[in-house]
Design a protein around this motif. Structure first.
Motif, PDB file in Angstrom:
ATOM      1  N   UNK A 227      96.839  50.785 -42.171  1.00  0.00           N
ATOM      2  CA  UNK A 227      96.166  49.497 -42.379  1.00  0.00           C
ATOM      3  C   UNK A 227      97.040  48.344 -41.894  1.00  0.00           C
ATOM      4  N   UNK A 228      98.334  48.413 -42.164  1.00  0.00           N
ATOM      5  CA  UNK A 228      99.250  47.370 -41.677  1.00  0.00           C
ATOM      6  C   UNK A 228      99.197  47.304 -40.152  1.00  0.00           C
ATOM      7  N   UNK A 229      99.236  48.460 -39.490  1.00  0.00           N
ATOM      8  CA  UNK A 229      99.177  48.486 -38.018  1.00  0.00           C
ATOM      9  C   UNK A 229      97.841  47.934 -37.511  1.00  0.00           C
ATOM     10  N   UNK A 230      96.743  48.313 -38.175  1.00  0.00           N
ATOM     11  CA  UNK A 230      95.416  47.841 -37.752  1.00  0.00           C
ATOM     12  C   UNK A 230      95.300  46.326 -37.903  1.00  0.00           C
ATOM     13  N   UNK A 231      95.824  45.778 -38.976  1.00  0.00           N
ATOM     14  CA  UNK A 231      95.764  44.326 -39.180  1.00  0.00           C
ATOM     15  C   UNK A 231      96.549  43.590 -38.101  1.00  0.00           C
TER      16      UNK A 231
END
Length: 195
Positions: free
Chosen positions: A51-55
């Motif tokens: 999720x951090x990477x996607x954001x």
């Protein structure tokens, strides 16, 4: 330009943390657990980092710095981008204004409560009420710690108040239903009375 909404609801919690201050994923996980938001959002190491990477990929956040403590690997610190802040606010506005159709498992199971038979159904409901009490107690403890020990403003933990209210309402209903079953005032189909 339309901004792609995050697919994982964990993004809400991460964006909320970054609204408070920039931080690295390890600190995000620690804060979510401390605030017991890991009970609200599915939190695994994989889902957190994905999720951090996607954001960051979608422009909601950006890496700002790295921190290194002792011999540990460097940790990337993230912050909200201006577009991420606006998009987060728009997403929250929509989520708060518009009730979404949710599909809780408990609600589905209640539709077939009769299959358990009265005694087993009442026992199951009472066991659920006890488990709810445990969650209420843990939530109250975390809420008090956040407010008193960490000085969190009420607004920053208002979701914990709501969660506690929902748990208390569910527990009250569950106990009331169990009492009705035990008193015999909740009609039970003959075919399922001996389940």
């Amino acid at each position: 330009m339309t901004v792609k909404r995050p697919a994982n609801p964990l993004a809400l919690a991460l964006l909320g943390l970054l609204l408070e201050q920039p931080m690295h994923p390890h600190a995000m996980a620690a804060a979510l657990r401390e605030r017991q938001l890991d009970l609200t959002f599915k939190l695994t190491t994989g889902s957190l980092y994905d999720t951090v990477r996607a954001l960051a990929r979608d422009g909601w956040t950006e890496a700002t710095d790295t921190e290194q403590v002792g011999g540990r690997p460097a940790r990337t610190v993230y912050r909200l981008t201006p577009q991420g802040r606006r998009s987060f606010a728009a997403w929250l506005d929509e989520l708060i204004r518009e009730p979404a159709q949710e599909y809780p498992k408990f609600l589905s199971a209640l539709g077939y409560l009769g299959a358990l038979g009265p005694e087993r159904a009442a026992q199951a409901l009472r066991e659920r009420a006890a488990a709810l009490q445990d969650r209420i107690d843990r939530g109250d403890l975390a809420y008090r710690a956040a407010r008193q020990e960490h000085g969190a403003p009420r607004l920053f933990v208002i979701e914990a108040e709501y969660a506690g209210a929902m748990l208390r309402a569910e527990q009250q209903w569950v106990l009331s239903a169990a009492e009705e079953i035990e008193r015999g005032t909740l009609a039970w189909p003959e075919a399922s009375a001996d389940a």
